[in-house]
Design an enzyme around this catalytic site. Structure first.
Site, PDB file in Angstrom:
ATOM      1  N   CYS A   1      -2.974  -4.644   4.043  1.00  0.00           N
ATOM      2  CA  CYS A   1      -1.831  -5.445   4.497  1.00  0.00           C
ATOM      3  C   CYS A   1      -1.821  -6.890   4.009  1.00  0.00           C
ATOM      4  O   CYS A   1      -0.936  -7.659   4.396  1.00  0.00           O
ATOM      5  CB  CYS A   1      -1.776  -5.433   6.024  1.00  0.00           C
ATOM      6  SG  CYS A   1      -1.562  -3.795   6.732  1.00  0.00           S
TER       7      CYS A   1
ATOM      8  N   HIS B   1      -1.260 -11.952  10.834  1.00  0.00           N
ATOM      9  CA  HIS B   1      -0.953 -10.537  10.636  1.00  0.00           C
ATOM     10  C   HIS B   1      -0.770  -9.896  12.008  1.00  0.00           C
ATOM     11  O   HIS B   1      -1.411 -10.289  12.987  1.00  0.00           O
ATOM     12  CB  HIS B   1      -2.068  -9.832   9.860  1.00  0.00           C
ATOM     13  CG  HIS B   1      -1.764  -8.384   9.647  1.00  0.00           C
ATOM     14  ND1 HIS B   1      -0.604  -7.951   9.047  1.00  0.00           N
ATOM     15  CD2 HIS B   1      -2.447  -7.263  10.004  1.00  0.00           C
ATOM     16  CE1 HIS B   1      -0.589  -6.630   9.022  1.00  0.00           C
ATOM     17  NE2 HIS B   1      -1.696  -6.193   9.592  1.00  0.00           N
TER      18      HIS B   1
ATOM     19  N   GLU C   1       0.839  -1.191   0.000  1.00  0.00           N
ATOM     20  CA  GLU C   1       0.000   0.000   0.000  1.00  0.00           C
ATOM     21  C   GLU C   1       0.878   1.246   0.000  1.00  0.00           C
ATOM     22  O   GLU C   1       0.408   2.350   0.266  1.00  0.00           O
ATOM     23  CB  GLU C   1      -0.984   0.009   1.172  1.00  0.00           C
ATOM     24  CG  GLU C   1      -0.406  -0.009   2.551  1.00  0.00           C
ATOM     25  CD  GLU C   1      -1.502   0.081   3.610  1.00  0.00           C
ATOM     26  OE1 GLU C   1      -1.695   1.185   4.151  1.00  0.00           O
ATOM     27  OE2 GLU C   1      -2.160  -0.932   3.885  1.00  0.00           O
TER      28      GLU C   1
END
EC number: 2.3.3.10
Length: 349
Positions: free
Chosen positions: A114, A238, A82
């Protein structure tokens, strides 16, 4: 579909770090309370000559070194981020050219907050598994942004990892047993065109966003494979901060012994698209034949990609061909808040 897996992987991190104390001190905040709440002690800082493209190139070159293949045999290159350096000019083309892949290949830059890196891995799995190409490469990398004084300043970091996907059994260092994705429209984190920094929903980024998607992605993967946490040797999720990661791991039944190698945030910060790829690279650096790895990414907006992976005996042949993620973590130089502002271009007139 052919059985596909990882034939090479590589990671890259900036050398610079900033401690939570330096950020908190600049804003008159309680550093110890922030460190306890986030379980983040320091984060990586990209140098003035580093961006998503340079990080991706270095990670990709290391993946090629471990794979030991001709880069011209790679038929696709995807870079998920990103923080692509150009709004109009593909990072994937830069990476491929620098690695000697071009020009006979397809490429694209990916965005899904992400989880763009893991989305790229899934695309590579499909292309290689279908027989359309021999190898494909996916990179997840970011130089994440956080507004001065925002909570994101303590975590928004830089780094990335690259994976080369193939189908030749004798070349696989890890094979994919399955993958599963869970996606909704959840506005927890966003950045519009021309805005320098993202906005986020604060506490809304927790239960209805991160935890809903990571836990459902994980449960969907386990249901598909008919497994539980006890069937895996390692896991990685994550990690926007250490607290979310550990909470999710424990809720799914994983122990510290299973999640410790995947957890890099306390010493690195959140590398966004690079977070899960980097955590997985550290696990592979420590893994042995037949170890089973559980992987769940998360991207705001929102979605999760999950993977069930089994390591092969070839892992022992390739790990030491390149610098490990742990060594990259150990190689560091601290900067103060003023230098951090300069390097990140946050001083605006």
């Amino acid at each position: 579909m052919k059985e596909v897996g990882i034939v090479g992987y590589g990671s890259d991190l900036p050398k610079y770090r900033i401690k939570a104390e330096d950020i908190a001190g600049a804003w008159g905040k309680d550093a110890q309370a922030i460190k306890r709440g986030l379980i983040v002690n320091e984060k990586s800082v990209p140098g003035p000559d580093e961006d998503t493209a340079t990080i991706s190139v270095q990670a990709a070159r290391r993946a090629l070194s471990r794979a030991g293949i001709n880069p011209k045999d790679i038929g696709a290159v995807y870079v998920g981020s990103e923080s692509h350096p150009y709004a109009v000019k593909p990072t994937s083309g830069i990476v491929a050219e620098a690695c000697g892949v071009s020009p006979d290949f397809t490429a694209a830059d990916l965005e899904f907050a992400c989880k763009a890196g893991t989305a790229g891995i899934q695309m590579c799995m499909g292309l290689v598994g279908s027989g359309m190409m021999e190898y494909a490469m996916a990179v997840g990398a970011d130089t994440a942004q956080g507004a001065p004084g925002d909570a994101l300043e303590y975590t928004a970091a830089a780094g990335g990892a690259a994976y080369i996907i193939g189908a030749k059994k004798e070349e696989l260092i890890a094979k994919f047993n399955g993958t599963y994705s869970y996606t909704t429209d959840t506005p927890d984190f966003w950045r519009r065109e021309h805005e320098h920094y993202p906005k986020h929903g604060g506490r809304f980024t927790g239960e209805p966003a991160y935890f809903k998607h990571v836990l459902n992605g994980a449960k969907g993967m386990m249901a598909k494979m008919d497994t539980t946490a006890k069937d895996y040797d390692y896991c990685v999720f994550h990690q926007p901060n250490g607290k979310f990661y550990i909470t999710a791991a424990k809720q799914l039944g994983f122990t510290e012994e299973q999640y410790k190698y995947g957890l890099l945030t306390p010493y690195l910060g959140n590398t966004y698209s690079g977070a899960v790829p980097l955590g997985l690279s550290n696990i592979l650096d420590h893994a042995k034949a037949d170890d089973r790895i559980f992987v769940v990414s998360y991207g705001s907006g929102a979605g999760s990609d999950a993977f069930d992976i089994t390591v092969t005996d070839r892992i022992s042949e390739v790990v030491d061909k390149e610098i490990t993620t742990e060594k990259l973590l150990e190689s560091k130089k601290y900067v103060d808040y003023a230098v951090y502002l300069k390097y990140r271009g946050k001083i605006r007139m």
